[in-house]
Design an enzyme around this catalytic site. Structure first.
Site, mmCIF file in Angstrom:
data_model
loop_
_atom_site.group_PDB
_atom_site.id
_atom_site.type_symbol
_atom_site.label_atom_id
_atom_site.label_comp_id
_atom_site.label_asym_id
_atom_site.label_seq_id
_atom_site.Cartn_x
_atom_site.Cartn_y
_atom_site.Cartn_z
ATOM 1 N N HIS A 3 0.844 -1.203 0.000
ATOM 2 C CA HIS A 3 0.000 0.000 0.000
ATOM 3 C C HIS A 3 0.878 1.252 0.000
ATOM 4 O O HIS A 3 0.633 2.195 -0.762
ATOM 5 C CB HIS A 3 -0.904 -0.035 1.239
ATOM 6 C CG HIS A 3 -1.726 1.197 1.442
ATOM 7 N ND1 HIS A 3 -3.066 1.266 1.130
ATOM 8 C CD2 HIS A 3 -1.401 2.429 1.941
ATOM 9 C CE1 HIS A 3 -3.527 2.470 1.421
ATOM 10 N NE2 HIS A 3 -2.539 3.201 1.924
ATOM 11 N N GLU A 4 1.916 1.261 0.842
ATOM 12 C CA GLU A 4 2.792 2.436 0.928
ATOM 13 C C GLU A 4 3.642 2.594 -0.327
ATOM 14 O O GLU A 4 3.892 3.712 -0.780
ATOM 15 C CB GLU A 4 3.682 2.340 2.175
ATOM 16 C CG GLU A 4 2.914 2.347 3.494
ATOM 17 C CD GLU A 4 1.943 3.515 3.607
ATOM 18 O OE1 GLU A 4 2.256 4.611 3.103
ATOM 19 O OE2 GLU A 4 0.859 3.331 4.186
ATOM 20 N N HIS A 39 1.761 4.442 -2.958
ATOM 21 C CA HIS A 39 1.775 5.902 -2.779
ATOM 22 C C HIS A 39 3.037 6.505 -3.404
ATOM 23 O O HIS A 39 2.992 7.586 -4.005
ATOM 24 C CB HIS A 39 1.720 6.255 -1.293
ATOM 25 C CG HIS A 39 0.348 6.181 -0.687
ATOM 26 N ND1 HIS A 39 -0.744 6.791 -1.259
ATOM 27 C CD2 HIS A 39 -0.107 5.574 0.443
ATOM 28 C CE1 HIS A 39 -1.821 6.562 -0.508
ATOM 29 N NE2 HIS A 39 -1.463 5.827 0.521
ATOM 30 N N GLU A 47 -6.439 6.842 -0.938
ATOM 31 C CA GLU A 47 -6.334 5.641 -0.107
ATOM 32 C C GLU A 47 -7.026 4.452 -0.774
ATOM 33 O O GLU A 47 -6.525 3.326 -0.729
ATOM 34 C CB GLU A 47 -6.937 5.899 1.278
ATOM 35 C CG GLU A 47 -6.161 6.892 2.123
ATOM 36 C CD GLU A 47 -4.710 6.501 2.304
ATOM 37 O OE1 GLU A 47 -4.421 5.304 2.502
ATOM 38 O OE2 GLU A 47 -3.847 7.397 2.221
#
Length: 612
Positions: free
Chosen positions: A172-173, A176, A255
């Protein structure tokens, strides 16, 4: 949506964000000028204008100018405090850097997950930090580019999450970082700080006057100043609320996208869903205790504070339900067993097509993550640990470029030992192991060594770059792959240059650079001159839309190739997309993509900061 389209969308979101914050600033300026207007009416002995006099605009110009200067300086100082660096933010929140050579089992688990993801995406391994004093389950990525981003994870996440759940959070990070969200997050810090300064000034005015007596304020005009301070405080507070609402609206959508991308990376939705479920049912949730976390709350994996209208993250239940509704059941979560790393169900075709390679850009596939984990397991322990060690990483990196010719190799090793004061036997061992590695493992060592080398002082990094350049130019001929590696190390180890996208700049204006890169790539992948010429023409037409002849091998050198790639590093995302597609077309012209060509393509992507 491709990697480049997501990057372009991030650029558009940045413009939208700037526009919305500009509206908020205009609102603050109008309110402050309104207060100025009321003060002029109430406290001026006579009406400042009338039938025979014009409206006095000068005071409003001064008020507007001073307010803009205060807000701009405040925002700039906040940006400068973090230096556009993710590492500064991690340290600001009390993060402690994890050594890649850590012996702690939990820290080692985290490092392995981050290394696997970075190697799968062909980017340097980002520094990893742990927020030791935070028991909530949370994490964040920060930085302005792929090259200066970091991953930070709370102690609670390491203690409470299984490996597959931690992998979901890290994926997930990483998404980003790939999508350009981290740069946008840092800009948000500056915008919010500028608007918040107005309220802070008003609050300080009121506090300073609170120490005076009521009588003193009356006699010295303190009452008027107090009301000015109160007005500024209210205006600044309302401005901050509006700014946070804007921040929340932008962040929530990002998100959802990061969750979806993480699942595509790992092909294991249960990992991410399990992490979110543990946050939901864990007593500490994802809460961050540090009072400094509020201004960077939008960077975290999950809400650092309780949900509200200004929450920067979607509700947990909705995020979980979109992935797997079973994880809304507490009993199911408690009974679920951690899943070990498994081989992908389908093996990739070794002769990858242009379409499949392009599709994987910015989106590591299940098999590439497994391959990265396998690479780390198969590399010899001394070589792997040395690549992670900032003192030994230079020798591992240089060993990849030492000549296979025994006589030349002997001379080069002697020079390196004299320059770096290292053991000749140790360096020979590195050279022997490194030169027998397949292409994928060589690039893995490059990415591990970049992370370690960035920890060295600037003077030692310069010495390393001088040594690597001397090795590459030893025989007077600069090999294309060696030239790309030189540019890669220069790009990530020198002080980063600010990326500037020129909206009017297109590949049409960089025809000579495109011609050089595609000519070199055609010669690198095709031994038949006629096939190389045809590959170039097809690729050049795709990039530029025109026909041109390929440069001969005498018309370009490794140096001109490096210069051309440097000139193409700051293209807009959609222009970069055309360049990358044309490179792939050039490589696949003969109907096959060899490991040598794929390694070369990945090395080029590494210099352009494109996850591949």
């Amino acid at each position: 949506m491709s990697f480049f389209e997501r990057q372009e969308k991030a650029r558009r979101n940045t413009k939208l964000l700037v526009f919305l914050f500009a509206l908020a600033v205009i609102g603050v300026l109008l309110a402050i000028n309104g207060v100025t207007f009321l003060i002029m009416i109430k406290y001026t002995a006579k009406t400042p204008w009338g039938p025979s006099t014009s409206f006095p605009i000068t005071p409003f110009i001064w008020v507007t100018g001073i307010t803009l200067i205060i807000m701009s300086v405040s925002g700039y100082l906040r940006w400068k405090k973090f230096g556009g660096s993710g590492e500064n933010i991690a340290l600001y929140l009390g993060g402690q850097r994890v050594s890649p050579q850590t012996n702690d089992p939990q820290e080692k688990k985290l490092m392995n997950v981050v290394e696997e993801m970075a190697i799968a995406a062909t980017i340097p391994v980002p520094p990893v930090f742990i927020l030791k004093h935070e028991n909530g389950i949370n994490a964040f990525a920060a930085g302005t580019t792929i090259g200066n981003s970091v991953i930070a994870v709370t102690q609670g996440a390491i203690d409470m999450l299984s490996r597959d759940e931690l992998q979901g959070v890290v994926a997930h990070e990483f998404s980003h970082i790939f999508h350009g969200d981290c740069r946008l997050n840092l800009k948000l810090l500056g915008y919010l700080a500028g608007i918040a300064t107005i309220g802070t000034i008003g609050l300080q005015i009121m506090r300073s006057l609170s120490y005076r007596s009521h009588r003193s304020r009356r006699q010295k005009g303190g009452g008027q100043v107090f009301w000015v301070g109160l007005s500024l405080f209210i205006i600044g507070s309302v401005g901050v609320v509006i700014a946070r609402l804007i921040r929340a609206a932008v962040c929530r959508q990002r998100e959802y996208l990061a969750d979806a991308s993480a699942i595509q990376f790992t092909r294991f939705p249960e990992g991410l869903a399990g992490a979110l479920a543990k946050i939901k049912f864990y007593s500490n949730g994802s809460f961050i205790q540090s009072h400094k976390a509020e201004e960077v709350s939008h960077m975290f994996f999950s809400s650092a504070f309780r949900q509200s209208l200004m929450a920067t993250h979607p509700p947990l239940d909705r995020r979980i339900a979109l992935i797997d509704k079973r994880f809304l059941n507490k009993d199911f979560v408690q009974q679920r067993s951690p899943q070990p790393l498994k081989a992908p169900k389908t093996k990739p075709n070794e002769n990858l097509s242009v379409k499949s390679i392009f599709k994987s850009l910015g989106l590591p596939q299940e098999h590439t993550i497994f391959a990265a984990a396998t690479t780390l397991q198969e590399l010899s322990n001394p070589l792997l640990e040395s690549a992670r060690n900032e003192n030994k990483a230079p020798f591992v990196a240089l060993s990849l470029l030492v000549s296979p010719n025994p006589q030349v190799q002997k001379e080069q090793i002697s020079l390196l030992c004299e320059t770096f004061h290292c053991s000749k036997e140790e360096l020979q061992q590195y050279v022997q192991e490194a030169q027998n590695l397949p292409a994928s493992k060589r690039l893995a060592l490059v990415m591990l060594s970049i992370s370690a080398l960035k920890q060295k002082p600037e003077s030692q990094r310069k010495l390393f770059l001088t040594a690597i350049q001397a090795l590459i130019e030893w025989d007077g001929h600069l090999d294309l792959f060696e030239a790309t590696l030189l540019l890669t190390y220069e790009h990530y180890l020198k002080k980063p240059e600010k990326k500037e996208y020129n909206p009017s700049e297109t590949l049409i204006k960089k025809t000579q650079e495109v011609r050089t890169v595609l000519s070199a790539l055609a010669d690198y992948g095709h031994s038949d001159p006629q096939q190389a010429s045809m590959a170039f023409k097809r690729a050049y037409k795709e990039a530029i839309g025109q026909i041109s002849n390929k440069l001969t091998q005498n018309d370009y050198t490794g140096r001109t190739f490096i210069h051309a790639l440097k000139q193409l590093q700051n293209l807009k995302p959609l222009e970069m997309k055309k360049l990358v597609q044309s490179c792939l077309t050039c490589i696949e012209h003969d109907g096959q993509t060899s490991p040598k060509e794929l390694e070369m393509f990945k090395a080029i992507c590494l210099t352009l900061e494109i996850p591949s």
